[in-house]
Design an enzyme around this catalytic site. Sequence first.
Site, PDB file in Angstrom:
ATOM      1  N   PRO A   1    -113.859 -49.627  37.575  1.00 41.10           N
ATOM      2  CA  PRO A   1    -113.209 -49.136  36.362  1.00 41.10           C
ATOM      3  C   PRO A   1    -111.802 -48.584  36.554  1.00 41.10           C
ATOM      4  O   PRO A   1    -111.531 -47.875  37.524  1.00 41.10           O
ATOM      5  CB  PRO A   1    -114.152 -48.026  35.861  1.00 41.10           C
ATOM      6  CG  PRO A   1    -115.040 -47.716  37.009  1.00 41.10           C
ATOM      7  CD  PRO A   1    -115.131 -48.947  37.845  1.00 41.10           C
ATOM      8  N   ASN A   2    -110.958 -48.952  35.622  1.00 43.46           N
ATOM      9  CA  ASN A   2    -109.573 -48.489  35.494  1.00 43.46           C
ATOM     10  C   ASN A   2    -108.595 -49.106  36.489  1.00 43.46           C
ATOM     11  O   ASN A   2    -107.387 -48.890  36.382  1.00 43.46           O
ATOM     12  CB  ASN A   2    -109.488 -46.948  35.566  1.00 43.46           C
ATOM     13  CG  ASN A   2    -110.238 -46.302  34.423  1.00 43.46           C
ATOM     14  OD1 ASN A   2    -109.992 -46.637  33.267  1.00 43.46           O
ATOM     15  ND2 ASN A   2    -111.171 -45.413  34.727  1.00 43.46           N
TER      16      ASN A   2
ATOM     17  N   ARG B   1    -100.044 -45.528  35.239  1.00 43.23           N
ATOM     18  CA  ARG B   1     -99.950 -44.077  35.429  1.00 43.23           C
ATOM     19  C   ARG B   1    -100.347 -43.730  36.851  1.00 43.23           C
ATOM     20  O   ARG B   1    -100.865 -44.560  37.585  1.00 43.23           O
ATOM     21  CB  ARG B   1    -100.848 -43.351  34.424  1.00 43.23           C
ATOM     22  CG  ARG B   1    -100.303 -43.446  32.997  1.00 43.23           C
ATOM     23  CD  ARG B   1    -101.040 -42.523  32.052  1.00 43.23           C
ATOM     24  NE  ARG B   1    -101.016 -41.149  32.540  1.00 43.23           N
ATOM     25  CZ  ARG B   1    -102.082 -40.334  32.500  1.00 43.23           C
ATOM     26  NH1 ARG B   1    -103.210 -40.743  32.016  1.00 43.23           N
ATOM     27  NH2 ARG B   1    -101.982 -39.100  32.946  1.00 43.23           N
TER      28      ARG B   1
ATOM     29  N   TYR C   1    -101.834 -43.941  43.296  1.00 37.76           N
ATOM     30  CA  TYR C   1    -102.311 -45.322  43.436  1.00 37.76           C
ATOM     31  C   TYR C   1    -101.200 -46.356  43.629  1.00 37.76           C
ATOM     32  O   TYR C   1    -101.483 -47.550  43.752  1.00 37.76           O
ATOM     33  CB  TYR C   1    -103.171 -45.698  42.214  1.00 37.76           C
ATOM     34  CG  TYR C   1    -104.354 -44.772  42.035  1.00 37.76           C
ATOM     35  CD1 TYR C   1    -105.301 -44.632  43.042  1.00 37.76           C
ATOM     36  CD2 TYR C   1    -104.519 -44.029  40.873  1.00 37.76           C
ATOM     37  CE1 TYR C   1    -106.380 -43.776  42.902  1.00 37.76           C
ATOM     38  CE2 TYR C   1    -105.603 -43.169  40.711  1.00 37.76           C
ATOM     39  CZ  TYR C   1    -106.524 -43.044  41.728  1.00 37.76           C
ATOM     40  OH  TYR C   1    -107.591 -42.194  41.588  1.00 37.76           O
TER      41      TYR C   1
ATOM     42  N   ASN D   1    -113.936 -52.297  45.668  1.00 41.47           N
ATOM     43  CA  ASN D   1    -113.441 -50.959  45.345  1.00 41.47           C
ATOM     44  C   ASN D   1    -114.198 -50.536  44.079  1.00 41.47           C
ATOM     45  O   ASN D   1    -113.827 -50.918  42.974  1.00 41.47           O
ATOM     46  CB  ASN D   1    -111.933 -50.967  45.103  1.00 41.47           C
ATOM     47  CG  ASN D   1    -111.412 -49.556  44.824  1.00 41.47           C
ATOM     48  OD1 ASN D   1    -112.185 -48.631  44.558  1.00 41.47           O
ATOM     49  ND2 ASN D   1    -110.101 -49.387  44.891  1.00 41.47           N
TER      50      ASN D   1
ATOM     51  N   ALA E   1    -114.360 -45.136  40.357  1.00 40.33           N
ATOM     52  CA  ALA E   1    -115.098 -43.889  40.103  1.00 40.33           C
ATOM     53  C   ALA E   1    -116.599 -44.035  40.366  1.00 40.33           C
ATOM     54  O   ALA E   1    -117.267 -43.050  40.704  1.00 40.33           O
ATOM     55  CB  ALA E   1    -114.859 -43.421  38.673  1.00 40.33           C
TER      56      ALA E   1
ATOM     57  N   GLU F   1    -115.857 -51.600  51.812  1.00 38.89           N
ATOM     58  CA  GLU F   1    -115.416 -50.763  50.689  1.00 38.89           C
ATOM     59  C   GLU F   1    -113.956 -50.387  50.906  1.00 38.89           C
ATOM     60  O   GLU F   1    -113.583 -49.947  51.994  1.00 38.89           O
ATOM     61  CB  GLU F   1    -116.282 -49.508  50.617  1.00 38.89           C
ATOM     62  CG  GLU F   1    -115.940 -48.612  49.444  1.00 38.89           C
ATOM     63  CD  GLU F   1    -116.841 -47.382  49.388  1.00 38.89           C
ATOM     64  OE1 GLU F   1    -118.047 -47.545  49.131  1.00 38.89           O
ATOM     65  OE2 GLU F   1    -116.336 -46.274  49.618  1.00 38.89           O
TER      66      GLU F   1
ATOM     67  N   HIS G   1    -110.524 -48.288  49.303  1.00 35.87           N
ATOM     68  CA  HIS G   1    -109.925 -47.343  48.352  1.00 35.87           C
ATOM     69  C   HIS G   1    -108.433 -47.298  48.584  1.00 35.87           C
ATOM     70  O   HIS G   1    -107.981 -47.226  49.742  1.00 35.87           O
ATOM     71  CB  HIS G   1    -110.523 -45.941  48.506  1.00 35.87           C
ATOM     72  CG  HIS G   1    -111.964 -45.924  48.153  1.00 35.87           C
ATOM     73  ND1 HIS G   1    -112.396 -45.989  46.848  1.00 35.87           N
ATOM     74  CD2 HIS G   1    -113.072 -45.927  48.928  1.00 35.87           C
ATOM     75  CE1 HIS G   1    -113.713 -46.021  46.840  1.00 35.87           C
ATOM     76  NE2 HIS G   1    -114.150 -46.002  48.088  1.00 35.87           N
TER      77      HIS G   1
ATOM     78  N   ARG H   1    -109.188 -35.834  49.135  1.00 38.03           N
ATOM     79  CA  ARG H   1    -109.018 -35.540  47.705  1.00 38.03           C
ATOM     80  C   ARG H   1    -110.097 -34.535  47.239  1.00 38.03           C
ATOM     81  O   ARG H   1    -110.690 -33.847  48.055  1.00 38.03           O
ATOM     82  CB  ARG H   1    -109.031 -36.850  46.909  1.00 38.03           C
ATOM     83  CG  ARG H   1    -107.828 -37.762  47.272  1.00 38.03           C
ATOM     84  CD  ARG H   1    -107.719 -38.957  46.379  1.00 38.03           C
ATOM     85  NE  ARG H   1    -107.468 -38.564  45.000  1.00 38.03           N
ATOM     86  CZ  ARG H   1    -107.545 -39.411  43.972  1.00 38.03           C
ATOM     87  NH1 ARG H   1    -107.842 -40.680  44.184  1.00 38.03           N
ATOM     88  NH2 ARG H   1    -107.315 -38.995  42.739  1.00 38.03           N
TER      89      ARG H   1
HETATM   90  O1  CA2 Z   1    -108.511 -44.675  45.688  1.00 33.19           O
HETATM   91  C1  CA2 Z   1    -109.189 -45.522  45.084  1.00 33.19           C
HETATM   92  O2  CA2 Z   1    -109.043 -46.731  45.216  1.00 33.19           O
HETATM   93  C2  CA2 Z   1    -110.229 -45.049  44.048  1.00 33.19           C
HETATM   94  O3  CA2 Z   1    -111.358 -45.915  44.152  1.00 33.19           O
HETATM   95  C3  CA2 Z   1    -109.556 -45.198  42.682  1.00 33.19           C
HETATM   96  C4  CA2 Z   1    -110.393 -44.673  41.525  1.00 33.19           C
HETATM   97  C5  CA2 Z   1    -110.940 -43.268  41.819  1.00 33.19           C
HETATM   98  O4  CA2 Z   1    -111.824 -42.878  40.799  1.00 33.19           O
HETATM   99  C6  CA2 Z   1    -111.632 -43.174  43.182  1.00 33.19           C
HETATM  100  O5  CA2 Z   1    -112.021 -41.852  43.402  1.00 33.19           O
HETATM  101  C7  CA2 Z   1    -110.711 -43.636  44.292  1.00 33.19           C
HETATM  102  C8  CA2 Z   1    -109.537 -44.686  40.245  1.00 33.19           C
HETATM  103  C9  CA2 Z   1    -109.176 -46.098  39.796  1.00 33.19           C
HETATM  104  C10 CA2 Z   1    -107.862 -46.244  39.100  1.00 33.19           C
HETATM  105  O6  CA2 Z   1    -107.528 -45.181  38.260  1.00 33.19           O
HETATM  106  C11 CA2 Z   1    -106.305 -45.162  37.616  1.00 33.19           C
HETATM  107  C12 CA2 Z   1    -105.990 -43.978  37.004  1.00 33.19           C
HETATM  108  C13 CA2 Z   1    -104.784 -43.866  36.329  1.00 33.19           C
HETATM  109  C14 CA2 Z   1    -103.916 -44.937  36.265  1.00 33.19           C
HETATM  110  C15 CA2 Z   1    -104.256 -46.138  36.890  1.00 33.19           C
HETATM  111  C16 CA2 Z   1    -105.440 -46.248  37.552  1.00 33.19           C
END
Ligand code: CA2
Length: 147
Positions: free
Chosen positions: A9-10, A17, A22, A73, A76, A97, A99, A106
């Site tokens: 997700p995301n 953002r 990221y 990946n 969340a 996996e 990240h 974190r």
């Molecule tokens: O560091 C990573 O790759 C994570 O898997 C990214 C996830 C986070 O929940 C994990 O803890 C670590 C978040 C995915 C992307 O989130 C965004 C948030 C804002 C803008 C763009 C992407």
Amino acid sequence: MKLFVINGPNLNMLGIREPGIYGAQNYESLMQLIGDVCTREGIEVQCFQSNHEGEIVDIIQSAYGKADGIVINPAAYTHTSVAILDALKAVALPAVEVHLSDISVRESFRQFSYPALACVKQIAGLGFEGYEKAVLFLKEYIPSLVK
Ligand code: CA2
């Protein structure tokens, strides 16, 4: 050799953002990089992104009999999903996996990963390069399983 690359997700919002965490590059650039690396290495790849836990479980299950390994990946869902852990265990394919950020430094809720319990390796904190390292790792690792 065929790999499935699965993003949770995301991750489709990359570059929009939080570039400090990221990176500034978007999801399409990540797809481009993975495609280029796999072409260079002679690996067939299929990439997926989903914001839905059950759909990620379905994708992992569909790798069974189709793929030799998985790069995932779970985003969340890393920190919550026993269902994704169980799906990885069910297909028993070598999985790495990845990240983008270093989850070990974190918030405490990001420091534990359920899917990592079924993965042969975790790569975190290297940004997009982590995906390349995961592909290269599986390229070495998978033939070594066939003895
Ligand atoms: O560091 C990573 O790759 C994570 O898997 C990214 C996830 C986070 O929940 C994990 O803890 C670590 C978040 C995915 C992307 O989130 C965004 C948030 C804002 C803008 C763009 C992407």
